[in-house]
Design an enzyme around this catalytic site. Structure first.
Site: not given
Length: 329
Positions: A19, A72, A102, A141, A205-206, A228
Site C-alpha cells: 500500500m 513490487q 493500481c 497482483k 478485497g474486503d 490491506g
C-alpha cells in the site's frame, strides 16, 4: 505448505498488501510481529528507480527479519521494467512482484498499473521481460479487469502462468470500481478451479475479519488471502485470522495497553528509519486507526498529530493508556 518458487509458506498464508504511503518498513515490522506470512514493499516506479530518485531508492530498504519479502514494481515501458527488475534484484528480496492492479489516475492514466488490463499482449511482454531479468520468483497482483465489460483475469492468469510467474494475487474489483462496492471473488474462485492453473492463487478485497477469511477460504478455495486496509492500525488481524482458521475460536482483542505498545513500536521504528521530523510526520496518518472506537478520542488525536517531538508524542501515548485503561478489556 504453499510454495512460490523456492519460497515455502505455511498452509493458507496471510499476505500483507503493498500500500502506497503505508507499507513502509515500520508498518511492515508490526505486521510481521503479528502474524503476516509474506509482505511487499510499497510499489516502486520503474522510471523513478532508473532515474535513481531518492524516494524510489529508499523503498528498496528491506530487513532480514521481514523475510520472505517481495519488491513490487510498476511501469508502462517493457524495456524499463526489465532494467529496473535487475536493479531491484540487487537489493536481495525474496521475490519480485509486478503491479497490474493500481487504479489511481496518476498511475493507470500513464499506462501503468491497472492500465495494462486494457492491453494484455503488452502485459505478457512486460511480464516476460521481468521474468527474464531476474533469478528470483516473479509474482503478479492484478484486478478482475478494466471494467465490467472486460473482466479478462481468467485469460490473464493462464497467459502469465505460461510465461513463468510463480503466483497470482487478484483483487476482486475492476479498475472502474476503484475501491467502491463489494469485492466479487467469483472469478477468483474460477481461476483456482481451472485445472490448467498450477500456481498459488491469492484473493484480495474486503477481508476484514476472521470469519470472512474462513468463509472465502472455504467458498473459493484460494491458497491464501492478501489483507490491506483492514491491517492499518490493526496488525493483530493476521494472528486473529490464523487462530480462527486453526481453532474456530476468537483471540481476545488487543487491550488499550496492546494498542499503545504496538503504536509506540511503530513510532520508534519510524523515527529510527526516517529521523525524528519525518518519522513523526508520517506516523500521523496512523493514530486514528490504532485507536479507532475509543470514545471522545478526538482531543488526544489532535495532540498526537500536532506533537513536534518524540518526547511529547510519547507523553500523549502514556496519557491515552491511562485514560482508557478499561477499554477493550
Amino acid at each position: 505448505m504453499v510454495n512460490i518458487g523456492t519460497i515455502q509458506l505455511p498452509d493458507f498464508p496471510l499476505l500483507l498488501a503493498p500500500m502506497e504511503d503505508v507499507s513502509d518498513p515500520p508498518f511492515r515490522a508490526v505486521c510481521k510481529a503479528n502474524g503476516a506470512d509474506l509482505m511487499y514493499t510499497e510499489f516502486i516506479s520503474s522510471e523513478g528507480l532508473i532515474r535513481d530518485a531518492a524516494k524510489s531508492r529508499q523503498k528498496l530498504d528491506i530487513f532480514e527479519y521481514e523475510r520472505p519479502i517481495g519488491i513490487q514494481l510498476f511501469g508502462s515501458d517493457v524495456e524499463t521494467m526489465g532494467e529496473c527488475t535487475r536493479i531491484a534484484t540487487r537489493a536481495n528480496p525474496d521475490l519480485i512482484d509486478i503491479n497490474y492492479g493500481c487504479p489511481v489516475k496518476n498511475v493507470a492514466c500513464r499506462g501503468a498499473g491497472a492500465a495494462l488490463l486494457q492491453d494484455i499482449p503488452k502485459m505478457v511482454r512486460m511480464t516476460e521481460a521481468v521474468v527474464k531479468a531476474t533469478h528470483l520468483p516473479v509474482t503478479v497482483k492484478t484486478r478482475l479487469g478494466w471494467d465490467d465489460h472486460t473482466k479478462n483475469v481468467e485469460d490473464v492468469a493462464e497467459r502469465l502462468q505460461d510465461i513463468g510467474i510463480k503466483a497470482l494475487t487478484v483483487h476482486g474489483r475492476t479498475r472502474a470500481q476503484m475501491y467502491k462496492g463489494d469485492a466479487d471473488w467469483t472469478l477468483i474462485g474460477r481461476i483456482k478451479d481451472n485445472p490448467r492453473i498450477q500456481i498459488p492463487i491469492f484473493g484480495n478485497g474486503d477481508i476484514d475479519s476472521p470469519e470472512k477469511a474462513m468463509e472465502y477460504k472455504n467458498r473459493y478455495g484460494v491458497d491464501g488471502v492478501m489483507i490491506g486496509r483492514a491491517s492499518i492500525g490493526y496488525p493483530w488481524i493476521f494472528n486473529e485470522i490464523k487462530h480462527f482458521v486453526q481453532t474456530g475460536e476468537h483471540l481476545a482483542p488487543p487491550t488499550i495497553a496492546d494498542r499503545v505498545s504496538v503504536c509506540r513500536q511503530h513510532l520508534d521504528f519510524s523515527i529510527r528509519w526516517k529521523g525524528e521530523i519525518v518519522g513523526l510526520f508520517e506516523m500521523r496518518r496512523h493514530y486514528a486507526n490504532y485507536f479507532r472506537g475509543l470514545p471522545d478520542f478526538k482531543p488526544f488525536r489532535m495532540r498526537l498529530v500536532t506533537a513536534d517531538s518524540y518526547a511529547e508524542t510519547s507523553a500523549v501515548l502514556d496519557e491515552v493508556a491511562e485514560r482508557y485503561a478499561e477499554a477493550f478489556v
